[in-house]
Design an enzyme around this catalytic site. Structure first.
Site, PDB file in Angstrom:
ATOM      1  CE  LYS A  60      -3.695  -2.261   2.237  1.00 21.52           C
ATOM      2  NZ  LYS A  60      -4.122  -2.917   3.625  1.00 21.52           N
ATOM      3  CD  GLN A 104      -3.544  -4.382   6.945  1.00 23.13           C
ATOM      4  OE1 GLN A 104      -3.332  -3.872   5.554  1.00 23.13           O
ATOM      5  NE2 GLN A 104      -4.088  -5.557   6.379  1.00 23.13           N
ATOM      6  CG  ASP A 127      -9.722  -0.751   5.541  1.00 22.94           C
ATOM      7  OD1 ASP A 127      -9.652  -1.052   4.212  1.00 22.94           O
ATOM      8  OD2 ASP A 127      -8.777  -1.736   6.100  1.00 22.94           O
TER       9      ASP A 127
END
Ligand code: NAD
Length: 294
Positions: A60, A104, A127
């Site tokens: 990412k 994450q 997200d």
């Protein structure tokens, strides 16, 4: 002239996620550069030493740099407590130089991920996983959409798969993938008719065989074989299983590609698109926060 897509050996359109990700990253870079390079910053938070998570985060960051974005990384040990993780995420939430925050997942056992995600303001929730973002999605309001199901929608669009008026089956009902996928497919303006299938769905094979679009997000290696697929259907593989043969998707690519009209490779399908959509959401976040011109 209509664009010619690459075909698999069996004649299905190959929905190449690496290629589309590269196109999107190049577009983001061009957009940021054309705006004079205002800072657009994605912050990643990694807790513990899960190897795949480390690789995802690194990818990412690498792609963020290619898109002319900055990235900030916070790393905490596997023994970090709830308060420490919440402090780190809270700091990023308050930092005006940070536009998108990605925690994450999964967090190490014992940590309350929901309480951590709650600290991310909706504008920075790139997200799209917090209850407020999910609520906005359900209500059709402006907000960030979870990256993996959004990446599936981008693939369908880019590879010319007709969605409006078509039937779709989504296998899996998680808040990360399956549920938002159903919402996106059934949205006004998208207009598919989605069915949500899960581990208790009887006759899954028959259910899938009725569908024009199958999105497999169960995490069951090679669950979807050719018998699940209506000839000409589009089949999208989200699942990732680590097996003795290496990483395997939910779709048995070899048999399915001979029946489907379009299919994603695994790897190289939905994974890269998840990153591309994360970066698109990050630019959108900078816009929402007034840090990037509309
Ligand atoms: P999850 O375990 O939370 O949910 C799995 C879902 O699949 C459940 O709703 C369950 O009911 C359903 N399911 C399980 N076995 C089934 C079966 N035999 N038949 C029908 N349904 C079944 O997982 P998740 O977080 O939604 O992730 C799903 C998969 O997608 C995992 O393999 C994960 O690693 C992968 N994933 C991939 C990406 C990507 O970028 N490609 C992103 C996120 C998750």
């Amino acid at each position: 002239m209509t664009e010619q897509f690459e075909l698999t050996e069996g004649g299905a359109v190959l929905m190449d996620g690496n290629r589309l990700r590269d196109e999107i990253v190049a577009e983001l870079n061009a957009e940021i550069t054309a705006a004079g390079g205002p800072e657009v910053c994605l912050a990643t938070v990694l807790v513990g030493d899960d190897k795949p998570s480390r690789i995802y985060v690194r990818n990412k960051q690498r792609k963020a740099a290619e898109a002319a974005m900055l990235s900030r990384h916070v790393e905490l040990g596997a023994d970090a407590g709830q308060a420490e993780v919440e402090q780190a995420v809270g700091d990023l939430a308050r930092d005006p130089g940070v536009h998108g925050i990605l925690v994450q997942l999964p967090l190490p056992e014992g940590l309350d991920a929901d309480a951590v995600l709650e600290l991310i303001p909706p504008e920075k929730d790139v997200d799209g996983l917090t209850p407020r973002s999910m609520g906005r999605l359900v209500r059709g309001q402006r907000g960030h959409v979870p990256c993996t199901p959004l990446g599936v929608m981008r693939l369908l669009d880019r590879y010319g798969v007709a969605v409006s008026g078509r039937s779709a089956v989504v296998i899996g009902r998680s808040t990360l993938v399956g549920l938002p996928q159903v919402l996106l497919l059934g949205r006004k303006g998208v207009d598919a008719t989605p069915t949500l299938a899960h581990s208790r769905t009887p006759g899954l094979q028959e259910v899938c065989r009725q569908a024009d679009i199958v999105v497999a997000a169960a995490g069951m290696a090679r669950l979807v074989t050719a018998d699940f697929v209506k000839p000409g259907a589009a089949v999208i593989d989200v699942g990732i299983s680590r097996t003795a043969d290496g990483i395997v998707g939910d779709v048995d690519f070899e048999t399915v590609q001979a029946v489907a009209g379009a299919v994603t490779p695994m790897p190289g399908g939905t994974g890269p698109m998840t990153i591309a959509c994360l970066l698109q959401n990050t630019l959108a976040a900078a816009r929402m926060l007034g840090a990037f011109p509309d």
